[in-house]
Design a protein around this motif. Structure first.
Motif, short mmCIF file in Angstrom:
data_model
loop_
_atom_site.label_atom_id
_atom_site.label_comp_id
_atom_site.label_asym_id
_atom_site.label_seq_id
_atom_site.Cartn_x
_atom_site.Cartn_y
_atom_site.Cartn_z
N PRO A 173 41.33 48.60 52.50
CA PRO A 173 41.34 47.41 51.64
C PRO A 173 42.75 46.81 51.58
O PRO A 173 43.73 47.55 51.55
CB PRO A 173 40.93 47.96 50.27
CG PRO A 173 40.22 49.23 50.55
CD PRO A 173 40.85 49.79 51.78
N LEU B 91 44.33 45.46 49.20
CA LEU B 91 45.09 45.81 48.00
C LEU B 91 45.68 47.23 48.11
O LEU B 91 46.78 47.48 47.62
CB LEU B 91 44.20 45.69 46.76
CG LEU B 91 44.89 45.86 45.42
CD1 LEU B 91 46.05 44.88 45.26
CD2 LEU B 91 43.91 45.67 44.27
N VAL B 92 44.93 48.13 48.75
CA VAL B 92 45.44 49.50 48.93
C VAL B 92 46.71 49.46 49.80
O VAL B 92 47.70 50.13 49.50
CB VAL B 92 44.36 50.40 49.57
CG1 VAL B 92 44.94 51.75 49.96
CG2 VAL B 92 43.20 50.58 48.60
N ILE C 141 49.60 47.89 47.67
CA ILE C 141 50.10 48.82 46.66
C ILE C 141 50.93 49.92 47.32
O ILE C 141 51.97 50.33 46.81
CB ILE C 141 48.92 49.44 45.87
CG1 ILE C 141 48.18 48.38 45.07
CG2 ILE C 141 49.37 50.58 44.97
CD1 ILE C 141 48.87 47.94 43.82
N PHE C 142 50.48 50.39 48.47
CA PHE C 142 51.22 51.43 49.18
C PHE C 142 52.60 50.91 49.59
O PHE C 142 53.61 51.56 49.35
CB PHE C 142 50.44 51.92 50.40
CG PHE C 142 51.04 53.15 51.02
CD1 PHE C 142 50.66 54.41 50.58
CD2 PHE C 142 52.00 53.06 52.02
CE1 PHE C 142 51.21 55.56 51.12
CE2 PHE C 142 52.56 54.20 52.56
CZ PHE C 142 52.17 55.45 52.11
N LYS D 205 43.04 34.21 51.69
CA LYS D 205 42.47 34.25 50.34
C LYS D 205 43.00 35.45 49.57
O LYS D 205 43.01 35.46 48.35
CB LYS D 205 40.94 34.33 50.41
CG LYS D 205 40.28 32.99 50.41
CD LYS D 205 38.78 33.16 50.37
CE LYS D 205 38.12 32.09 51.22
NZ LYS D 205 36.78 32.48 51.63
N ALA E 271 46.30 36.04 46.53
CA ALA E 271 46.31 36.20 45.08
C ALA E 271 46.52 37.65 44.66
O ALA E 271 46.91 37.94 43.53
CB ALA E 271 45.00 35.67 44.49
N LEU E 272 46.28 38.58 45.60
CA LEU E 272 46.49 40.01 45.29
C LEU E 272 47.94 40.28 44.93
O LEU E 272 48.25 41.30 44.31
CB LEU E 272 46.09 40.89 46.48
CG LEU E 272 44.61 40.85 46.87
CD1 LEU E 272 44.38 41.69 48.11
CD2 LEU E 272 43.76 41.36 45.73
N VAL F 218 49.62 39.35 42.65
CA VAL F 218 49.86 39.60 41.22
C VAL F 218 49.95 41.10 40.93
O VAL F 218 50.60 41.51 39.97
CB VAL F 218 48.77 38.99 40.30
CG1 VAL F 218 48.79 37.49 40.35
CG2 VAL F 218 47.40 39.53 40.62
N ALA F 219 49.32 41.92 41.76
CA ALA F 219 49.35 43.37 41.54
C ALA F 219 50.76 43.93 41.72
O ALA F 219 51.08 45.00 41.21
CB ALA F 219 48.39 44.07 42.48
N LEU G 288 48.37 32.45 40.66
CA LEU G 288 47.67 33.27 39.67
C LEU G 288 48.65 33.97 38.74
O LEU G 288 48.44 34.02 37.52
CB LEU G 288 46.79 34.31 40.40
CG LEU G 288 45.86 35.14 39.53
CD1 LEU G 288 44.91 34.27 38.75
CD2 LEU G 288 45.09 36.13 40.38
N GLN H 197 48.84 33.49 34.76
CA GLN H 197 48.62 34.62 33.86
C GLN H 197 49.76 34.78 32.88
O GLN H 197 49.53 35.06 31.70
CB GLN H 197 48.45 35.91 34.68
CG GLN H 197 47.00 36.21 34.98
CD GLN H 197 46.85 37.56 35.63
OE1 GLN H 197 47.59 37.93 36.53
NE2 GLN H 197 45.87 38.32 35.18
N ALA I 153 42.73 28.08 38.94
CA ALA I 153 41.47 28.09 39.69
C ALA I 153 41.28 26.76 40.41
O ALA I 153 40.87 26.72 41.59
CB ALA I 153 40.29 28.36 38.75
N TYR J 256 43.49 26.70 43.47
CA TYR J 256 42.93 27.52 44.56
C TYR J 256 41.79 26.80 45.25
O TYR J 256 41.68 26.79 46.48
CB TYR J 256 42.46 28.88 44.04
CG TYR J 256 43.58 29.89 43.91
CD1 TYR J 256 44.16 30.46 45.04
CD2 TYR J 256 44.07 30.26 42.67
CE1 TYR J 256 45.19 31.38 44.94
CE2 TYR J 256 45.10 31.18 42.55
CZ TYR J 256 45.66 31.74 43.68
OH TYR J 256 46.68 32.63 43.57
#
Lengths: 224, 222
Positions: B72, B74-75, B78-79, B164, B167-168, B170-171, B178, B182, B198, B201
């Motif tokens: 994924p 996001l994984v 994050i890594f 697309k 937007a991840l 933000v993590a 986004l 927020q 929104a 986007y």
């Protein structure tokens, strides 16, 4: 090298955090089990509605599909999760994720089924009609079985994407696999949980991802 | 109705959020461009590196492709952002997002470019050779122009799908559309900035989704 192993592949740390990761894995699997059938069915419904619809309704369905596909899944999730409380609608993180993923994937699956159903030769429906099949029976027995064969590859590919996308639940603090790993990493000051979550996802999804590649290759050969 | 309007389309709040959310939108566009450049260039490079048939290199490239097609987004992000600092590698939120998504796009693009190069008949290489073209010139002048044209629609669709994911960011506290919305929302306790985000986007992706629909239609017709 030793330092690398101690940091990224620390077995002790892995054993310690495994219960947490296992809980996260269960939440991830629950999300998949709820979202995948729901999104597939609503996508199928959109596709079938399109094939029975008149011109105006058809245009409306396409606009809705494109609208749902245009939202990044995370934007949809954040909008649902943070803005519904302002309407006094309380929704748990789990169901916010389910709603976001289902809406988003209704667009993706809807487009796949729509295109698949349209691609079945018109003569098939006409022949069924000539043989006395009503529109519903013709759809169920003649059109759908042929469409299913064609949509197998894109459906499988999209299903894989859906499973991968469940990880965005971590952003609204749902304790799924990735979120659990982040919590574990912050508690242990060690990145092993993050390595572990990548390995778990890879082991879980790789066979599926290989299968998708085979299906896609077969679909290209069948077309060419 | 009044309440709905005040909560979701509160013009005072939207006007206040506009400057920072627009700056965030610029970041979204920059991330998207960086992802496209990294992903397509790396994907094409990997596809070309596969051609000579070096076993070790091909094994590594296949591993890269399988890894980044399967994990994924996001994984991976994050890594890169939270695990690599333990190895002494610190990435900015922007770099982490662009690299994570760029790696994913490169894996999909490499597969598509490889398939497109393989799809050309062998006779193209043989004809070029008999005309006195070396392998590099054959690639540059005969093979690539044709296979890039073959690959373009599929790569375009992948580009749209992968961007697309921007937007991840933000993590990892990227201040994109986004993220900016927020943080403004948390100040005002009103979701109107999210509606603005929104809308931005949608303004960005609706034309792209329409483009991919047009591409698909042309592909099924040809």
């Amino acid at each position: 090298m030793d330092l690398f192993v101690a940091n990224f592949l620390n077995w002790q740390s892995f054993v310690m955090i495994w219960p947490l990761l296992a809980q996260g894995l269960v939440v991830t699997l629950k999300l998949v089990v709820v979202c995948l059938p729901l999104a597939t069915l609503s996508g199928l419904a959109a596709g079938i509605a399109y094939s029975f619809a008149g011109k105006g309704l058809r245009r409306l369905i396409v606009v809705l599909i494109d609208l749902l596909r245009s939202f990044p899944a995370l934007v949809l999730l954040v909008v649902i999760y943070y803005s519904l409380p302002a309407l006094d609608i309380r929704i748990s993180g789990f169901w916010a994720v389910v709603l976001a993923l289902c809406l988003n994937n209704t667009g993706y699956f809807g487009e796949i089924f729509r295109a698949g159903l349209v691609s079945v030769d018109k003569g098939q429906g006409e022949a069924a009609h000539a043989l006395g099949f009503g529109p519903v029976r013709a759809m169920v027995w003649i059109i759908l079985p042929q469409a299913f064969r064609r949509v197998m590859a894109p459906c499988a590919s999209n299903a894989l994407e859906l499973v991968k996308t469940t990880s965005i639940a971590s952003i609204v603090a749902m304790p799924e696999l990735l979120r659990s790993a982040r919590v574990a990493q912050e508690q242990t000051y060690n990145p092993t949980p993050l390595t572990a979550v990548a390995v778990i996802f890879f082991l879980m999804l790789w066979p599926f991802s290989r299968w998708v590649s085979v299906l896609e290759r077969r679909a290209i050969i069948a077309r060419g | 109705m009044e309440e709905l309007y005040a909560n979701y389309f509160n013009m005072t709040i939207i006007a206040g959020a506009l400057p920072s959310v627009l700056r965030g939108f610029l970041v979204t566009v920059e991330v998207a461009l960086a992802v496209i450049v990294i992903g397509v260039a790396l994907g094409l490079g990997l596809a070309l590196l596969r051609l000579p048939g070096w076993k070790l290199v091909n094994g590594l490239i296949t591993a890269w492709i399988e890894l980044f097609r399967t994990l994924p987004q996001l994984v991976i992000l994050i890594f890169l952002y939270f695990a690599l600092p333990y190895a002494g590698i610190r990435l900015s939120p922007f770099a982490a997002t662009a690299l994570a998504l760029g790696a994913v796009l490169s894996a999909f693009a490499a597969e598509i470019f490889t398939a497109a190069i393989m799809a050309l008949p062998k006779g193209q290489w043989e004809a070029a050779q008999s005309l006195g073209f070396g392998p590099v010139r054959t690639l540059r002048m005969i093979i690539l122009p044709q296979s890039v044209r073959l690959a373009t629609p599929l790569v375009t669709n992948r580009i749209i799908a992968v961007t697309k994911g921007s937007a991840l960011g933000v993590a990892v506290s990227l201040n994109d559309t986004l993220g900016a919305a927020q943080s403004y929302m948390s100040i005002t306790a009103n979701p109107s900035p999210l509606m603005l985000a929104a809308a931005l986007y949608l303004a960005f992706f609706i034309p792209l989704v329409a483009l991919s629909r047009a591409i698909e239609r042309r592909m099924t017709l040809s």
